[in-house]
Design a protein around this motif. Structure first.
Motif, PDB file in Angstrom:
ATOM      1  N   SER A  33      -5.495   8.730  -2.809  1.00  0.00           N
ATOM      2  CA  SER A  33      -4.756   9.936  -2.414  1.00  0.00           C
ATOM      3  C   SER A  33      -4.141   9.727  -1.041  1.00  0.00           C
ATOM      4  O   SER A  33      -4.833   9.322  -0.095  1.00  0.00           O
ATOM      5  CB  SER A  33      -5.694  11.146  -2.377  1.00  0.00           C
ATOM      6  N   LEU A  34      -2.846  10.028  -0.916  1.00  0.00           N
ATOM      7  CA  LEU A  34      -2.190   9.960   0.387  1.00  0.00           C
ATOM      8  C   LEU A  34      -2.742  11.023   1.328  1.00  0.00           C
ATOM      9  O   LEU A  34      -2.942  10.768   2.524  1.00  0.00           O
ATOM     10  CB  LEU A  34      -0.679  10.148   0.221  1.00  0.00           C
ATOM     11  N   THR A  49       2.634   8.261   4.195  1.00  0.00           N
ATOM     12  CA  THR A  49       3.675   7.950   3.203  1.00  0.00           C
ATOM     13  C   THR A  49       4.685   6.967   3.764  1.00  0.00           C
ATOM     14  O   THR A  49       5.108   6.030   3.075  1.00  0.00           O
ATOM     15  CB  THR A  49       4.384   9.242   2.762  1.00  0.00           C
ATOM     16  N   GLU A  62       7.107  -1.492  -5.693  1.00  0.00           N
ATOM     17  CA  GLU A  62       6.235  -0.327  -5.567  1.00  0.00           C
ATOM     18  C   GLU A  62       4.779  -0.758  -5.582  1.00  0.00           C
ATOM     19  O   GLU A  62       4.360  -1.571  -6.415  1.00  0.00           O
ATOM     20  CB  GLU A  62       6.502   0.661  -6.704  1.00  0.00           C
ATOM     21  N   PHE A  64       2.278   1.802  -5.356  1.00  0.00           N
ATOM     22  CA  PHE A  64       1.549   2.914  -5.962  1.00  0.00           C
ATOM     23  C   PHE A  64       2.475   3.692  -6.894  1.00  0.00           C
ATOM     24  O   PHE A  64       3.672   3.793  -6.647  1.00  0.00           O
ATOM     25  CB  PHE A  64       1.000   3.878  -4.896  1.00  0.00           C
ATOM     26  N   SER A  65       1.870   4.239  -7.933  1.00  0.00           N
ATOM     27  CA  SER A  65       2.569   5.193  -8.793  1.00  0.00           C
ATOM     28  C   SER A  65       2.038   6.581  -8.466  1.00  0.00           C
ATOM     29  O   SER A  65       0.813   6.785  -8.362  1.00  0.00           O
ATOM     30  CB  SER A  65       2.320   4.871 -10.275  1.00  0.00           C
ATOM     31  N   ARG A  66       2.917   7.525  -8.274  1.00  0.00           N
ATOM     32  CA  ARG A  66       2.510   8.885  -7.936  1.00  0.00           C
ATOM     33  C   ARG A  66       2.170   9.661  -9.200  1.00  0.00           C
ATOM     34  O   ARG A  66       2.892   9.589 -10.198  1.00  0.00           O
ATOM     35  CB  ARG A  66       3.624   9.605  -7.181  1.00  0.00           C
ATOM     36  N   THR A  67       1.057  10.396  -9.167  1.00  0.00           N
ATOM     37  CA  THR A  67       0.647  11.252 -10.276  1.00  0.00           C
ATOM     38  C   THR A  67       0.294  12.629  -9.725  1.00  0.00           C
ATOM     39  O   THR A  67       0.261  12.835  -8.507  1.00  0.00           O
ATOM     40  CB  THR A  67      -0.579  10.671 -11.002  1.00  0.00           C
ATOM     41  N   VAL A  71      -2.472   9.012  -6.309  1.00  0.00           N
ATOM     42  CA  VAL A  71      -1.723   7.783  -6.528  1.00  0.00           C
ATOM     43  C   VAL A  71      -2.629   6.752  -7.190  1.00  0.00           C
ATOM     44  O   VAL A  71      -3.840   6.734  -6.973  1.00  0.00           O
ATOM     45  CB  VAL A  71      -1.169   7.208  -5.195  1.00  0.00           C
ATOM     46  N   THR A  74      -0.108   0.000  -8.560  1.00  0.00           N
ATOM     47  CA  THR A  74       0.618  -0.789  -9.552  1.00  0.00           C
ATOM     48  C   THR A  74      -0.007  -2.177  -9.618  1.00  0.00           C
ATOM     49  O   THR A  74      -0.925  -2.508  -8.857  1.00  0.00           O
ATOM     50  CB  THR A  74       2.096  -0.916  -9.145  1.00  0.00           C
TER      51      THR A  74
END
Length: 325
Positions: A33-34, A49, A62, A64-67, A71, A74
């Motif tokens: 988590s950011l 960020t 990239e 990280f993939s944001r959800t 996060v 990758t």
């Protein structure tokens, strides 16, 4: 993210990367988590960020993939994370060595412990270390065998203490490990002291048919030993069984009701001396295996880690003598 048409070089990374960026990236990896990483580091989320974006620009992809839940790394992020963990571990080594050089017995050692070391060997070694060097910070982590050895291979742990693996562990993309035996231990069958009277007449394993057991879980190397023991003794697999490697839970269960468990002899003796357990008077059950410590091959330990190993060896010498009493 668009890729640039240049190759990543060590000189380029050296000019662009900062240690603070690596620390922030590692915290995002650990928290997923950011926002949580920002809170832990006392930073703002936009600042965290921005660092991640700078690293993504640096590594041309990239990380990280944001959800909706945070996060996730990758494939590129996982690759970078493995190396960053090693780099941070080496920086910790540098800091400890500099502090030690300046004359203070300081430092930090992170050690993983397995069941065979958690009752006596490791606590006694840590106590001896802290008597001589109270400024050394010791962090102890418990976990399954594969998890601890994976953490050792990536640099998250400095040492793992306990039963040594009998074969190569399935650790992918990891650095090789070195294992050092301190002593060999035997297995025994134990019961809780309050319920020992009902089992005092048992003199062979087949007589334990129908008795509830605590067994290692299937993924534990010790489970193979337990299964083999049941087969060779002609004792059917227990209907009433609990699978657990939690020492505190197992002791509590053994004290709560009539139930037996396999345990390394040295560990059992520790709890017998406390008046908690009773070792059943059975013929030789079998070999538990070699107990010792493991480190990452080719990597120098911090002075604090070396001091802990010296205490482990001292305690192990006493253990080896008492095992033959």
């Amino acid at each position: 993210m668009a890729r640039r048409s240049i190759n990543i070089t060590i000189n380029g990374l050296g000019r662009r990367l900062k240690v603070s960026q690596l620390l922030i990236f590692n915290r995002v990896m650990e928290t997923g988590s950011l926002l949580r990483a920002a809170n832990d580091l006392q930073m703002t989320q936009p600042a965290v960020t921005k660092v991640v974006q700078e690293l993504e620009y640096c590594f041309e992809g990239e990380l990280f993939s944001r959800t909706n839940r945070g996060v996730v790394p990758t494939d590129l992020g996982l690759l970078v994370a493995r190396r960053i963990k090693s780099l941070l571990a080496e920086l910790r080594l540098l800091a400890d060595e500099v502090n030690d050089f300046r004359g203070g017995v300081t430092g930090h050692v992170v050690v993983g412990t397995l069941i065979s070391a958690s009752a006596h060997l490791l606590p006694s070694a840590i106590a001896a270390l802290k008597r001589d060097a109270p400024g050394v910070l010791v962090t102890v982590r418990e976990g399954p065998t594969v998890e601890l050895f994976s953490a050792l291979a990536t640099g998250d742990l400095d040492i793992v203490v306990g039963r040594l693996p009998e074969s190569e562990l399935p650790i992918s993309n990891a650095f090789p490990l070195s294992h050092f035996s301190l002593f060999d231990d035997q297995l025994c069958v134990v019961a809780g002291k309050p319920h020992a009277d009902g089992l005092s007449a048992v003199t062979s394993l087949p007589e334990l048919e129908g008795v509830p057991w605590i067994l290692p879980p299937p993924e534990s190397p010790m489970r193979l030993t337990a299964d083999r023991l049941f087969r060779t003794s002609g004792l059917p697999f227990p209907v009433d069984a609990i699978e657990s490697l939690s020492m505190l839970t197992n002791i509590g269960l053994l004290l709560e009701a009539p139930r037996v468990a396999l345990m390394p002899h040295r560990v059992a003796r520790q709890f017998v001396g406390m008046g908690l357990l009773h070792v059943l008077d059975l013929p030789a059950i079998g070999t538990f295996g070699s107990v010792g410590y493991s480190v990452r091959a080719g990597r120098d330990l911090t002075p604090a880690g070396q001091s802990l190993i010296a205490r482990l060896r001292q305690v192990a010498g006493t253990v080896a003598e008492t095992l033959h009493d």
